[in-house]
Write a protein that holds these residues in place. Structure first.
Motif, PDB file in Angstrom:
ATOM      1  N   VAL A   5       0.270  -1.031  -0.492  1.00 50.65           N
ATOM      2  CA  VAL A   5       0.016  -0.089   0.429  1.00 50.65           C
ATOM      3  C   VAL A   5       0.650   1.399  -0.070  1.00 50.65           C
ATOM      4  O   VAL A   5       1.600   1.331   0.661  1.00 50.65           O
ATOM      5  N   GLY A   6       0.531   2.352  -1.031  1.00 47.55           N
ATOM      6  CA  GLY A   6       1.488   3.281  -1.239  1.00 47.55           C
ATOM      7  C   GLY A   6       1.430   4.042  -1.736  1.00 47.55           C
ATOM      8  O   GLY A   6      -0.277   4.433  -2.194  1.00 47.55           O
ATOM      9  N   GLY A   7       1.349   5.287  -1.444  1.00 46.05           N
ATOM     10  CA  GLY A   7       1.045   6.721  -2.185  1.00 46.05           C
ATOM     11  C   GLY A   7      -0.105   7.266  -2.136  1.00 46.05           C
ATOM     12  O   GLY A   7      -0.725   7.259  -0.562  1.00 46.05           O
ATOM     13  N   ILE A   8      -0.905   7.505  -2.554  1.00 48.42           N
ATOM     14  CA  ILE A   8      -2.707   8.057  -2.534  1.00 48.42           C
ATOM     15  C   ILE A   8      -3.084   7.270  -1.746  1.00 48.42           C
ATOM     16  O   ILE A   8      -3.563   7.560  -0.753  1.00 48.42           O
ATOM     17  N   ASP A   9      -3.227   6.167  -1.633  1.00 48.85           N
ATOM     18  CA  ASP A   9      -4.315   4.999  -1.709  1.00 48.85           C
ATOM     19  C   ASP A   9      -3.944   5.009   0.184  1.00 48.85           C
ATOM     20  O   ASP A   9      -4.428   4.712   0.927  1.00 48.85           O
ATOM     21  N   ARG A  10      -3.126   5.046   0.191  1.00 49.52           N
ATOM     22  CA  ARG A  10      -2.113   4.930   2.105  1.00 49.52           C
ATOM     23  C   ARG A  10      -2.438   5.811   2.951  1.00 49.52           C
ATOM     24  O   ARG A  10      -3.408   6.142   3.389  1.00 49.52           O
ATOM     25  N   ILE A  11      -2.456   7.367   1.682  1.00 51.01           N
ATOM     26  CA  ILE A  11      -3.546   8.667   2.258  1.00 51.01           C
ATOM     27  C   ILE A  11      -4.578   8.332   2.646  1.00 51.01           C
ATOM     28  O   ILE A  11      -5.520   8.768   4.031  1.00 51.01           O
ATOM     29  N   LEU A  12      -5.230   8.470   2.237  1.00 50.29           N
ATOM     30  CA  LEU A  12      -6.990   8.104   1.910  1.00 50.29           C
ATOM     31  C   LEU A  12      -7.721   7.248   2.824  1.00 50.29           C
ATOM     32  O   LEU A  12      -7.897   7.351   3.492  1.00 50.29           O
ATOM     33  N   ARG A  13      -5.929   5.896   2.679  1.00 52.04           N
ATOM     34  CA  ARG A  13      -7.282   4.857   3.583  1.00 52.04           C
ATOM     35  C   ARG A  13      -7.178   5.796   5.147  1.00 52.04           C
ATOM     36  O   ARG A  13      -7.203   5.203   6.476  1.00 52.04           O
ATOM     37  N   ILE A  14      -5.693   6.121   5.277  1.00 49.77           N
ATOM     38  CA  ILE A  14      -5.849   6.768   7.158  1.00 49.77           C
ATOM     39  C   ILE A  14      -7.028   7.901   7.367  1.00 49.77           C
ATOM     40  O   ILE A  14      -7.037   8.011   7.617  1.00 49.77           O
ATOM     41  N   VAL A  15      -7.125   8.703   6.273  1.00 47.86           N
ATOM     42  CA  VAL A  15      -8.063   9.606   6.399  1.00 47.86           C
ATOM     43  C   VAL A  15      -9.708   9.197   6.594  1.00 47.86           C
ATOM     44  O   VAL A  15      -9.725   9.476   7.364  1.00 47.86           O
ATOM     45  N   ALA A  16      -9.561   8.147   5.717  1.00 47.58           N
ATOM     46  CA  ALA A  16     -10.913   7.479   6.015  1.00 47.58           C
ATOM     47  C   ALA A  16     -11.432   6.375   7.362  1.00 47.58           C
ATOM     48  O   ALA A  16     -11.856   7.024   8.098  1.00 47.58           O
ATOM     49  N   GLY A  17     -10.258   6.292   7.525  1.00 46.99           N
ATOM     50  CA  GLY A  17     -10.325   5.159   8.951  1.00 46.99           C
ATOM     51  C   GLY A  17     -10.494   6.506  10.319  1.00 46.99           C
ATOM     52  O   GLY A  17     -10.648   6.088  10.705  1.00 46.99           O
ATOM     53  N   ILE A  18      -9.935   7.323  10.283  1.00 52.53           N
ATOM     54  CA  ILE A  18      -9.619   8.995  10.599  1.00 52.53           C
ATOM     55  C   ILE A  18     -10.881   9.086  11.488  1.00 52.53           C
ATOM     56  O   ILE A  18     -11.811   9.395  11.786  1.00 52.53           O
ATOM     57  N   ALA A  19     -11.686   9.419   9.425  1.00 54.97           N
ATOM     58  CA  ALA A  19     -12.802  10.019   9.909  1.00 54.97           C
ATOM     59  C   ALA A  19     -14.160   8.799  10.106  1.00 54.97           C
ATOM     60  O   ALA A  19     -15.181   8.613  10.919  1.00 54.97           O
ATOM     61  N   LEU A  20     -13.967   7.953  10.333  1.00 56.16           N
ATOM     62  CA  LEU A  20     -15.005   6.834  11.060  1.00 56.16           C
ATOM     63  C   LEU A  20     -14.768   6.635  12.074  1.00 56.16           C
ATOM     64  O   LEU A  20     -15.421   7.204  13.112  1.00 56.16           O
ATOM     65  N   ILE A  21     -13.354   6.596  12.355  1.00 56.29           N
ATOM     66  CA  ILE A  21     -13.770   6.826  14.059  1.00 56.29           C
ATOM     67  C   ILE A  21     -14.333   7.782  14.486  1.00 56.29           C
ATOM     68  O   ILE A  21     -14.493   7.361  16.216  1.00 56.29           O
ATOM     69  N   ALA A  22     -13.829   8.971  14.102  1.00 58.06           N
ATOM     70  CA  ALA A  22     -14.317  10.259  14.911  1.00 58.06           C
ATOM     71  C   ALA A  22     -16.049  10.290  15.184  1.00 58.06           C
ATOM     72  O   ALA A  22     -16.308  10.727  16.089  1.00 58.06           O
ATOM     73  N   TRP A  23     -15.746  10.139  13.641  1.00 57.91           N
ATOM     74  CA  TRP A  23     -17.300   9.447  13.564  1.00 57.91           C
ATOM     75  C   TRP A  23     -18.069   8.955  14.369  1.00 57.91           C
ATOM     76  O   TRP A  23     -18.991   8.982  15.330  1.00 57.91           O
ATOM     77  N   ALA A  24     -17.490   7.236  14.961  1.00 58.79           N
ATOM     78  CA  ALA A  24     -17.936   6.121  15.807  1.00 58.79           C
ATOM     79  C   ALA A  24     -17.990   7.114  16.861  1.00 58.79           C
ATOM     80  O   ALA A  24     -19.052   6.716  18.426  1.00 58.79           O
ATOM     81  N   ILE A  25     -16.566   7.958  17.324  1.00 59.31           N
ATOM     82  CA  ILE A  25     -16.724   8.958  18.576  1.00 59.31           C
ATOM     83  C   ILE A  25     -17.735   9.289  18.991  1.00 59.31           C
ATOM     84  O   ILE A  25     -18.430   9.613  20.779  1.00 59.31           O
ATOM     85  N   ALA A  26     -17.643  10.261  18.107  1.00 61.52           N
ATOM     86  CA  ALA A  26     -19.232  11.446  18.054  1.00 61.52           C
ATOM     87  C   ALA A  26     -20.468  11.376  18.152  1.00 61.52           C
ATOM     88  O   ALA A  26     -21.001  11.770  18.407  1.00 61.52           O
ATOM     89  N   GLY A  27     -20.311   9.625  18.485  1.00 62.67           N
ATOM     90  CA  GLY A  27     -22.277   9.415  18.082  1.00 62.67           C
ATOM     91  C   GLY A  27     -22.258   9.263  17.428  1.00 62.67           C
ATOM     92  O   GLY A  27     -23.928   8.603  17.354  1.00 62.67           O
TER      93      GLY A  27
END
Length: 63
Positions: A5-27
């Motif tokens: 996993v590299g480049g844009i794929d890696r960045i998109l995975r990290i951003v999407a993962g953080i966004a989903l986890i933040a959403w879960a934490i926010a209710g």
């Protein structure tokens, strides 16, 4: 485990993962915790599905 996993794929995975986890934490819905998977694969630079498909995004051929 060779990086597949590299480049844009890696960045998109990290951003999407953080966004989903933040959403879960926010209710958000419980299923939003699935964000742990793209976050982990982005940070580790390895996706277990890619070798099965013979696919890579890091510029190296998966073996």
């Amino acid at each position: 485990m060779k990086a597949n996993v590299g480049g844009i794929d890696r960045i998109l995975r990290i951003v999407a993962g953080i966004a989903l986890i933040a959403w879960a934490i926010a209710g958000g819905p419980v299923w939003a915790w699935i964000g742990v998977i793209p976050l982990a694969t982005g940070l580790l630079r390895w996706c277990p599905l890619y070798p099965l498909l013979g696919f890579t995004t890091c510029g190296k051929r998966a073996t």
